[in-house]
Design a protein around this motif. Structure first.
Motif, PDB file in Angstrom:
ATOM      1  N   UNK A  24      -5.382  -2.814   9.253  1.00  0.00           N
ATOM      2  CA  UNK A  24      -5.416  -4.203   8.752  1.00  0.00           C
ATOM      3  C   UNK A  24      -4.299  -5.027   9.395  1.00  0.00           C
ATOM      4  N   UNK A  61       0.819  -1.227   0.000  1.00  0.00           N
ATOM      5  CA  UNK A  61       0.000   0.000   0.000  1.00  0.00           C
ATOM      6  C   UNK A  61       0.852   1.276   0.000  1.00  0.00           C
ATOM      7  N   UNK A  92      -5.638   2.655   6.899  1.00  0.00           N
ATOM      8  CA  UNK A  92      -6.260   1.345   6.689  1.00  0.00           C
ATOM      9  C   UNK A  92      -5.223   0.229   6.776  1.00  0.00           C
ATOM     10  N   UNK A  93      -4.050   0.483   6.201  1.00  0.00           N
ATOM     11  CA  UNK A  93      -2.993  -0.535   6.244  1.00  0.00           C
ATOM     12  C   UNK A  93      -2.591  -0.827   7.687  1.00  0.00           C
ATOM     13  N   UNK A 138      -3.718  -6.994   0.674  1.00  0.00           N
ATOM     14  CA  UNK A 138      -3.411  -7.733   1.917  1.00  0.00           C
ATOM     15  C   UNK A 138      -4.602  -8.611   2.326  1.00  0.00           C
ATOM     16  N   UNK A 158      -3.951  -1.301  -3.233  1.00  0.00           N
ATOM     17  CA  UNK A 158      -3.472  -0.909  -1.905  1.00  0.00           C
ATOM     18  C   UNK A 158      -4.471  -1.317  -0.825  1.00  0.00           C
ATOM     19  N   UNK A 159      -5.758  -1.183  -1.127  1.00  0.00           N
ATOM     20  CA  UNK A 159      -6.785  -1.543  -0.140  1.00  0.00           C
ATOM     21  C   UNK A 159      -7.035  -3.055  -0.091  1.00  0.00           C
ATOM     22  N   UNK A 215      -4.722  -8.244  11.778  1.00  0.00           N
ATOM     23  CA  UNK A 215      -4.081  -9.540  11.513  1.00  0.00           C
ATOM     24  C   UNK A 215      -3.278  -9.986  12.733  1.00  0.00           C
ATOM     25  N   UNK A 255      -7.088  10.686   0.688  1.00  0.00           N
ATOM     26  CA  UNK A 255      -7.121   9.277   0.254  1.00  0.00           C
ATOM     27  C   UNK A 255      -5.829   8.568   0.663  1.00  0.00           C
ATOM     28  N   UNK A 279      -6.818  13.933  -2.758  1.00  0.00           N
ATOM     29  CA  UNK A 279      -5.865  12.818  -2.833  1.00  0.00           C
ATOM     30  C   UNK A 279      -5.078  12.672  -1.541  1.00  0.00           C
ATOM     31  N   UNK A 311      -4.689   2.264  -6.206  1.00  0.00           N
ATOM     32  CA  UNK A 311      -5.096   2.274  -4.800  1.00  0.00           C
ATOM     33  C   UNK A 311      -6.080   1.146  -4.486  1.00  0.00           C
ATOM     34  N   UNK A 353      -5.333   5.363   3.057  1.00  0.00           N
ATOM     35  CA  UNK A 353      -4.640   4.113   2.679  1.00  0.00           C
ATOM     36  C   UNK A 353      -3.668   3.708   3.791  1.00  0.00           C
ATOM     37  N   UNK A 354      -2.889   4.686   4.264  1.00  0.00           N
ATOM     38  CA  UNK A 354      -1.888   4.392   5.299  1.00  0.00           C
ATOM     39  C   UNK A 354      -2.585   3.935   6.584  1.00  0.00           C
TER      40      UNK A 354
END
Lengths: 557, 64
Positions: free
Chosen positions: B51, A81, B47-48, A279, A275-276, B55, B40, B37, A272, B44-45
């Motif tokens: 996630x 990502x 959400x990562x 994983x 990116x989402x 996990x 967005x 952007x 992107x 992304x960062x």
């Protein structure tokens, strides 16, 4: 494989070829054939990006790897990502607004024709050999599963993909990728459902996950900093970041995906999407491998998953003795698993872990026996999933999964053939041999180039199935190239003082440094990308300082 | 349209100057503003991180 399974596989192949060929009407001009007139929606491009990255061996290998080694592999994708965000900020708008067909075309605008030609040449060599391996790896497995010869499987996969890619161009590649992703995930979802439904009565998904978790198979974060360890959070976040930056930003097979988007915004959104989703998607694939592992806690698994190797050895007395030990170890482990599910106490966990350890020793003895008597480089990880599917899946689902494996392979191969043809046509034919050619000539040459690379890939695949070391050579060559290629683009976009001489020799220095690192150190291949990129940038910058172009510098400043 | 792109005279890094006469004229209405952007990318960062944390929690829960 019964009639319904064959019908599903044949229906898939016929549909995908027909679907690709009917895109011919959109491919009359060079921009239409190579870039779909930059008209594709973000979701189609995004699915194509993911389909291109996920080859059959990723699908089959990841499930097998989860079965044997757990979910550690998911860490490999943690840097993806971040790579996508960096690319959206940097390379996507550059490439899109520069109106280029290939990533390497941009290097001529920034440096010179020599740098463009060199990088494009390395791309053709590494990707041309790589696409052969992408075909070869699943062909070996499918030939055993389907009972076909390896050559027949290679050509079924290679030629059918070449036909629709050659005729339909990038439109065919993208829209078939979309349908192939649907086939892959529909197939995997059905498999997940069927596996869970085949768990013994009283064993829930949660119980299964506790079994796998107690053996450390659900580990998704390894904080140990060890350059010789392949999958840790550091290799995923840092080393793989460099690999993904290079693969998605500098490899034509991926750059060409987002160049087909309608606008910069749609190109960014398509990246992107990965990116989402990447994983969670990879987690889901690995989870299937874990569920297969849980299933085999209650059903005796094959001692050796490769049926050819197993058949060669099974009549010997020693193998039969090993089989008896293996069966007993499985039975003990099954009893320990049932006891652990009933009462998740520490003694029961310890007994289960010990039983699993004994079971693994029994299997290891069988694997060592095959290595000693038949095949020294034997490794059956990639056979775990196909063996399970063909043995325990119901009629129709087997065909669906075989079609999904074909889809995963073909989606990668088509994009790579298309990219090879584009680089050959744009960076060599148009640039050096026919600069004033017409659209028709470029499309015709693009089709010939696709056909050439398709046949080349099939021939490489035939040799790759017999020469295991060739696969290593190709992978190693790819890792030599990726970090250094990224270094050239960093010089181009991020270093104002960089000059063509620096970029050209920086690339060669970077590749040489990776060769030295691979030969004289034990670091894992992912870190080669970091080494190659850093050396290329530093060497390229220092060499650029030797170029006396003060006039140009003044202009910039 | 000239098929062979000439090397730029300057090395200014702005994408606007790349490709000179070939530059693609993007329709401004198709492009989203930078502020959007940035949000967005932050999403992304974030959400990562979420996630990866999920996990990690998943593996801790079933390993414990």
């Amino acid at each position: 494989m019964r009639f319904l399974d064959w019908a599903v596989v044949v229906a898939y192949l016929v549909y995908v070829i027909w679907d690709g060929i009917r895109m011919t009407k959109h491919s009359g001009s060079a921009e239409g054939y190579f870039l779909a007139n930059r008209s594709l929606p973000w979701w189609a491009v995004g699915l194509s990006v993911m389909a291109t990255q996920m080859s059959a061996i990723t699908l089959v290998g990841a499930t097998g790897q989860a079965y044997t080694d757990g979910m550690r592999f998911v860490q490999f994708y943690y840097g993806l990502p971040i790579a996508m965000v960096i690319l959206c900020i940097t390379l996507v708008p550059f490439f899109y607004r520069a109106n280029v067909f290939t990533a390497y075309e941009y290097l001529e605008k920034r440096f010179d024709a020599k740098t463009r030609t060199l990088t494009s040449f390395f791309f053709l060599i590494s990707r041309g050999l790589g696409v052969g391996v992408v075909i070869a790896a699943p062909s070996v497995i499918l030939s055993i599963v389907l009972g076909w010869s390896e050559i027949a499987t290679i050509f079924a996969m290679g030629i059918s993909t070449t036909i629709y890619t050659m005729i339909g161009g990038v439109q065919a590649v993208t829209w078939t990728d979309v349908k192939q992703m649907v086939v892959i995930f529909f197939g995997l979802s059905v498999v997940m459902f069927v596996i869970i439904s085949q768990f013994p009565t009283g064993v829930s998904v949660s119980d299964g996950l506790h079994l796998a978790g107690s053996l450390g198979k659900l580990e998704t974060l390894d904080f140990s900093f060890d350059l010789t360890e392949k999958y840790t959070i550091w290799s995923g976040v840092f080393a793989a970041l460099f690999l993904f930056l290079s693969y998605f930003g500098c490899d034509q097979s991926q750059v060409q995906r987002f160049l087909t988007a309608r606008s910069v915004s749609e190109g960014r959104t398509s990246l992107l999407m990965s990116a989402f989703l990447k994983i969670p998607m990879q987690f889901f694939i690995l989870l299937i491998g874990i569920m297969v592992f849980v299933f085999y806690q209650f059903v005796t698994p094959p001692m050796v998953f490769n049926p050819i190797e197993s058949a060669k050895a099974e009549n010997t007395a020693q193998y039969q003795s090993l089989q008896t030990t293996f069966n007993a170890a499985h039975e003990t482990r099954e009893q320990a698993a049932v006891a652990f599910i009933a009462d998740k106490s520490e003694p029961n966990r310890a007994a289960y872990v010990a039983a699993d350890s004994a079971f693994n020793e029994a299997r290891k003895s069988a694997v060592n026996y095959v290595k000693a008597t038949s095949n020294p480089s034997f490794n059956d990880v990639n056979y775990v999933f196909p063996s399970f599917v063909t043995t325990y899946m119901p009629m129709g689902v087997i065909g669906l999964i075989i079609a999904a494996i074909f889809a995963a392979a073909m989606s990668s191969v088509s994009a790579e053939l298309n990219a090879l043809a584009t680089a050959t046509t744009i960076d060599f034919y148009r640039r050096h041999f026919n600069p004033n050619g017409t659209d028709r000539e470029f499309v015709r040459f693009g089709r010939i180039a696709t056909f050439f690379w398709g046949i080349f890939a099939c021939i490489v695949a035939i040799y790759a199935t017999n020469l295991g070391s060739l696969i290593e050579v190709v992978n190693t060559f790819g890792s030599f190239f990726y970090g250094s290629l990224l270094g050239v683009f960093v010089l181009a976009i991020g270093v104002k003082r960089a000059r063509s001489r620096g970029a050209f020799f920086g690339l060669l220095f970077g590749m040489a440094s990776v060769w030295i690192a691979s030969r004289y150190t034990d670091i894992e291949f992912l870190w080669f990308n970091v080494v190659g990129c850093v050396v290329t940038v530093v060497a390229g910058y220092l060499i650029s300082l030797t170029v006396r172009d003060t006039e140009q510098l003044r202009e910039v400043e | 349209m000239g098929w062979v792109s000439g090397k730029l005279d300057t090395i200014e890094l702005s994408p606007k100057l790349m490709g000179s006469h070939e530059e693609k004229k993007a329709d401004p209405s198709e492009e989203l503003p930078d502020e959007w952007w940035h949000k967005v990318y932050a999403a992304v960062v974030l959400t990562t991180i979420v996630v990866i944390t999920l996990l990690w929690s998943f593996s801790r829960y079933f390993s414990g």
